[in-house]
Design a protein around this motif. Structure first.
Motif, PDB file in Angstrom:
ATOM      1  N   SER A 182     132.294  89.163  71.414  1.00  0.00           N
ATOM      2  CA  SER A 182     131.358  89.572  70.366  1.00  0.00           C
ATOM      3  C   SER A 182     131.485  88.711  69.111  1.00  0.00           C
ATOM      4  CB  SER A 182     131.548  91.049  70.017  1.00  0.00           C
ATOM      5  OG  SER A 182     132.806  91.257  69.438  1.00  0.00           O
ATOM      6  N   LEU A 183     132.637  88.089  68.902  1.00  0.00           N
ATOM      7  CA  LEU A 183     132.807  87.221  67.731  1.00  0.00           C
ATOM      8  C   LEU A 183     132.328  85.792  67.960  1.00  0.00           C
ATOM      9  CD1 LEU A 183     136.271  88.274  66.305  1.00  0.00           C
ATOM     10  CD2 LEU A 183     134.026  88.702  65.347  1.00  0.00           C
ATOM     11  N   GLU A 184     132.127  85.414  69.213  1.00  0.00           N
ATOM     12  CA  GLU A 184     131.744  84.035  69.529  1.00  0.00           C
ATOM     13  C   GLU A 184     130.481  83.568  68.791  1.00  0.00           C
ATOM     14  OE1 GLU A 184     131.630  80.264  70.788  1.00  0.00           O
ATOM     15  OE2 GLU A 184     133.306  81.649  70.928  1.00  0.00           O
ATOM     16  N   PRO A 185     129.386  84.360  68.751  1.00  0.00           N
ATOM     17  CA  PRO A 185     128.198  83.886  68.016  1.00  0.00           C
ATOM     18  C   PRO A 185     128.472  83.645  66.529  1.00  0.00           C
ATOM     19  CG  PRO A 185     127.631  85.733  69.422  1.00  0.00           C
ATOM     20  CD  PRO A 185     129.120  85.610  69.453  1.00  0.00           C
ATOM     21  N   PHE A 186     129.241  84.519  65.911  1.00  0.00           N
ATOM     22  CA  PHE A 186     129.571  84.343  64.495  1.00  0.00           C
ATOM     23  C   PHE A 186     130.467  83.132  64.294  1.00  0.00           C
ATOM     24  CE2 PHE A 186     128.650  88.902  64.780  1.00  0.00           C
ATOM     25  CZ  PHE A 186     127.655  88.989  63.819  1.00  0.00           C
ATOM     26  N   SER A 187     131.432  82.973  65.169  1.00  0.00           N
ATOM     27  CA  SER A 187     132.355  81.846  65.073  1.00  0.00           C
ATOM     28  C   SER A 187     131.616  80.520  65.195  1.00  0.00           C
ATOM     29  CB  SER A 187     133.415  81.972  66.170  1.00  0.00           C
ATOM     30  OG  SER A 187     134.280  80.880  66.153  1.00  0.00           O
ATOM     31  N   ARG A 188     130.731  80.437  66.167  1.00  0.00           N
ATOM     32  CA  ARG A 188     129.960  79.213  66.384  1.00  0.00           C
ATOM     33  C   ARG A 188     129.096  78.876  65.163  1.00  0.00           C
ATOM     34  NH1 ARG A 188     127.870  80.750  71.113  1.00  0.00           N
ATOM     35  NH2 ARG A 188     126.042  81.539  70.075  1.00  0.00           N
ATOM     36  N   ARG A 189     128.463  79.888  64.586  1.00  0.00           N
ATOM     37  CA  ARG A 189     127.573  79.641  63.440  1.00  0.00           C
ATOM     38  C   ARG A 189     128.353  79.287  62.172  1.00  0.00           C
ATOM     39  NH1 ARG A 189     124.778  82.889  66.767  1.00  0.00           N
ATOM     40  NH2 ARG A 189     122.528  82.576  66.924  1.00  0.00           N
ATOM     41  N   THR A 190     129.461  79.968  61.934  1.00  0.00           N
ATOM     42  CA  THR A 190     130.220  79.639  60.722  1.00  0.00           C
ATOM     43  C   THR A 190     130.801  78.234  60.809  1.00  0.00           C
ATOM     44  OG1 THR A 190     132.186  80.751  61.609  1.00  0.00           O
ATOM     45  CG2 THR A 190     130.819  82.009  60.090  1.00  0.00           C
ATOM     46  N   ARG A 191     131.259  77.846  61.992  1.00  0.00           N
ATOM     47  CA  ARG A 191     131.788  76.490  62.188  1.00  0.00           C
ATOM     48  C   ARG A 191     130.687  75.452  61.981  1.00  0.00           C
ATOM     49  NH1 ARG A 191     134.370  77.710  66.529  1.00  0.00           N
ATOM     50  NH2 ARG A 191     132.616  77.342  67.901  1.00  0.00           N
TER      51      ARG A 191
END
Length: 127
Positions: A108-117
């Motif tokens: 569930s954190l993968e989409p947020f992680s990808r976008r913040t990076r």
């Protein structure tokens, strides 16, 4: 008394690895989010004064967050469903709830992680 030659179960080790990966992801996301906010604020201030590039950045930020929330919900649902289907199809399997929970949270954190990076990289090279 002789020592046991049995190997210890790997479930705590696997759950520990998942938890450690989750902690690393959270720290990385926090750093990237802080950088993104710091680099985005001057652009957003220009947008508040009527600059079109600042207004585009504000729109982009909102759209990214909405899409990340939707994608995150789907990813968490899929990971949870995979866990429950695996349990339903193999009820005698050893199940580690901590490992399964960490996997759901990681997915569930993968989409947020990808976008913040991506945002930290994009805004960092903008100047």
């Amino acid at each position: 008394m002789p020592k046991s030659t049995k190997t210890p179960p790997l479930a705590p080790v696997v759950a520990g690895v998942e938890a450690q990966a989750l902690a690393v992801r959270m720290m990385t996301m926090q750093a990237d989010a802080g950088l993104t906010i710091a680099m985005r604020m001057p652009i957003l201030m220009k947008g508040a004064m009527g600059d079109s590039s600042g207004q585009r950045e504000a729109t982009k930020a909102v759209v990214e967050k909405v899409s990340a929330v939707m994608e995150s919900g789907v990813a968490a649902s899929c990971a949870a469903a995979a866990f429950w289907w695996g349990l339903a199809l193999n009820p005698l399997a050893q199940v580690d709830i901590a490992e399964a929970s960490a996997k759901v949270v990681n997915q569930s954190l993968e989409p947020f992680s990808r976008r913040t990076r991506a945002n930290a990289a994009r805004l960092g090279r903008r100047r």
